[in-house]
Design a protein around this motif. Structure first.
Motif, PDB file in Angstrom:
ATOM      1  N   THR A   1       0.829  -1.202   0.000  1.00  0.00           N
ATOM      2  CA  THR A   1       0.000   0.000   0.000  1.00  0.00           C
ATOM      3  C   THR A   1       0.865   1.254   0.000  1.00  0.00           C
ATOM      4  N   ASP A   2       1.869   1.264   0.862  1.00  0.00           N
ATOM      5  CA  ASP A   2       2.767   2.421   0.927  1.00  0.00           C
ATOM      6  C   ASP A   2       3.497   2.617  -0.390  1.00  0.00           C
ATOM      7  N   LEU A   3       3.913   1.524  -1.012  1.00  0.00           N
ATOM      8  CA  LEU A   3       4.593   1.587  -2.313  1.00  0.00           C
ATOM      9  C   LEU A   3       3.672   2.217  -3.359  1.00  0.00           C
ATOM     10  N   LEU A   4       2.454   1.701  -3.462  1.00  0.00           N
ATOM     11  CA  LEU A   4       1.540   2.149  -4.515  1.00  0.00           C
ATOM     12  C   LEU A   4       1.054   3.579  -4.302  1.00  0.00           C
ATOM     13  N   ASN A   5       1.048   4.029  -3.053  1.00  0.00           N
ATOM     14  CA  ASN A   5       0.580   5.378  -2.759  1.00  0.00           C
ATOM     15  C   ASN A   5       1.693   6.419  -2.746  1.00  0.00           C
ATOM     16  N   SER A   6       2.930   5.977  -2.878  1.00  0.00           N
ATOM     17  CA  SER A   6       4.048   6.908  -2.775  1.00  0.00           C
ATOM     18  C   SER A   6       4.103   7.877  -3.954  1.00  0.00           C
ATOM     19  N   THR A   7       4.433   9.116  -3.645  1.00  0.00           N
ATOM     20  CA  THR A   7       4.668  10.127  -4.688  1.00  0.00           C
ATOM     21  C   THR A   7       6.111  10.612  -4.659  1.00  0.00           C
TER      22      THR A   7
ATOM     23  N   GLN B   1      -5.241  -8.996  -3.233  1.00  0.00           N
ATOM     24  CA  GLN B   1      -6.389  -8.156  -3.567  1.00  0.00           C
ATOM     25  C   GLN B   1      -5.954  -6.733  -3.889  1.00  0.00           C
ATOM     26  N   LEU B   2      -5.029  -6.233  -3.094  1.00  0.00           N
ATOM     27  CA  LEU B   2      -4.522  -4.880  -3.301  1.00  0.00           C
ATOM     28  C   LEU B   2      -3.864  -4.748  -4.673  1.00  0.00           C
ATOM     29  N   VAL B   3      -2.994  -5.711  -5.018  1.00  0.00           N
ATOM     30  CA  VAL B   3      -2.291  -5.669  -6.296  1.00  0.00           C
ATOM     31  C   VAL B   3      -3.271  -5.825  -7.450  1.00  0.00           C
ATOM     32  N   ASN B   4      -4.241  -6.721  -7.316  1.00  0.00           N
ATOM     33  CA  ASN B   4      -5.245  -6.892  -8.378  1.00  0.00           C
ATOM     34  C   ASN B   4      -6.021  -5.604  -8.624  1.00  0.00           C
ATOM     35  N   ARG B   5      -6.390  -4.903  -7.547  1.00  0.00           N
ATOM     36  CA  ARG B   5      -7.102  -3.638  -7.714  1.00  0.00           C
ATOM     37  C   ARG B   5      -6.233  -2.614  -8.424  1.00  0.00           C
ATOM     38  N   ALA B   6      -4.945  -2.583  -8.072  1.00  0.00           N
ATOM     39  CA  ALA B   6      -4.032  -1.631  -8.701  1.00  0.00           C
ATOM     40  C   ALA B   6      -3.856  -1.933 -10.185  1.00  0.00           C
ATOM     41  N   VAL B   7      -3.780  -3.221 -10.529  1.00  0.00           N
ATOM     42  CA  VAL B   7      -3.641  -3.609 -11.935  1.00  0.00           C
ATOM     43  C   VAL B   7      -4.890  -3.220 -12.715  1.00  0.00           C
TER      44      VAL B   7
ATOM     45  N   ALA C   1      -7.029  -0.884 -12.012  1.00  0.00           N
ATOM     46  CA  ALA C   1      -7.083   0.576 -12.123  1.00  0.00           C
ATOM     47  C   ALA C   1      -6.157   1.074 -13.213  1.00  0.00           C
ATOM     48  N   SER C   2      -4.985   0.470 -13.322  1.00  0.00           N
ATOM     49  CA  SER C   2      -4.035   0.910 -14.340  1.00  0.00           C
ATOM     50  C   SER C   2      -4.563   0.580 -15.738  1.00  0.00           C
ATOM     51  N   LYS C   3      -5.270  -0.556 -15.874  1.00  0.00           N
ATOM     52  CA  LYS C   3      -5.855  -0.905 -17.168  1.00  0.00           C
ATOM     53  C   LYS C   3      -6.940   0.103 -17.559  1.00  0.00           C
ATOM     54  N   LEU C   4      -7.721   0.498 -16.577  1.00  0.00           N
ATOM     55  CA  LEU C   4      -8.797   1.442 -16.865  1.00  0.00           C
ATOM     56  C   LEU C   4      -8.254   2.796 -17.291  1.00  0.00           C
ATOM     57  N   MET C   5      -7.072   3.131 -16.797  1.00  0.00           N
ATOM     58  CA  MET C   5      -6.495   4.427 -17.127  1.00  0.00           C
ATOM     59  C   MET C   5      -5.682   4.393 -18.417  1.00  0.00           C
TER      60      MET C   5
END
Length: 203
Positions: free
Chosen positions: A154-160, A189-195, A197-201
């Motif tokens: 989560t921290d990785l995916l949210n990092s800016t 589940q977290l990684v699947n959601r991130a994947v 989301a990236s496909k949708l974008m």
């Protein structure tokens, strides 16, 4: 050349690490390492060979490890120059708590070496290998109930804090540690959601 599309190659991955026989060192003591100056010359030679035969679709990934302890070689001494590099790569892992090791966030693992690389060239950064140990099992490091693999991701995916990172590749294997995402349901589940989301974008 005949492949006809971009093809990314990372020669001598983790070349700055003391476990690599091709690590360049000041005294050239590694089996196939030579010195940083010789490494630069070798890298440029390989790139030039490809370019001379027209294989300009091959792109070059300069890929050290994130480790910066005393036995690793400073990446700034061996960088072949932005004319010979297309992507800056990094490999880094959270090995967990145990022995001389402590739990490290993605930022703890990556910040120092990332900053060194982006100071060398304005190129995209790829995280070529990353993972965290599973703290709920003894997988080479003991059980650590104070930490969570899902929180680490989560921290990785949210990092800016790493704006030059364009891609990240999970090391999804049970090797020195259980680096896999799958056995940890919240992380999966977290990684699947991130994947998704990236496909949708994506265009």
């Amino acid at each position: 050349k005949s492949f006809g599309a971009p093809f990314y190659v990372r020669p001598w991955p983790e070349m700055n690490a003391d476990w690599a026989p091709f690590q360049p060192t000041a005294n050239g003591s590694q089996v196939a390492g030579g010195t940083p100056g010789e490494f630069v010359a070798a890298w440029r030679h390989v790139v030039t060979v490809f370019r001379n035969v027209g294989a300009t679709n091959v792109k070059w990934v300069f890929n050290p490890t994130t480790d910066t302890y005393a036995e690793t070689t400073d990446v700034r001494t061996m960088f072949p120059g932005s004319a010979y590099v297309d992507v800056l790569g990094l490999d880094g892992y959270n090995w967990g708590t145990g022995g001389n090791l402590t739990w490290r966030s993605f930022a703890d693992v990556y910040t120092v070496q990332y900053q060194r690389l982006v100071s060398l060239a304005a190129l995209p950064v790829w995280v070529c290998e990353f993972a965290s140990k599973q703290p709920l099992i003894n997988d080479g490091a003991p059980v650590d109930s104070q930490h969570s693999k899902a929180t680490w991701y989560t921290d990785l995916l949210n990092s800016t804090a790493f704006p030059a990172i364009h891609a990240a590749v999970m090391f999804d294997m049970h090797k020195e540690r259980d680096w896999r995402v799958g056995p940890d349901a919240p992380t999966l589940q977290l990684v699947n959601r991130a994947v998704q989301a990236s496909k949708l974008m994506s265009p």
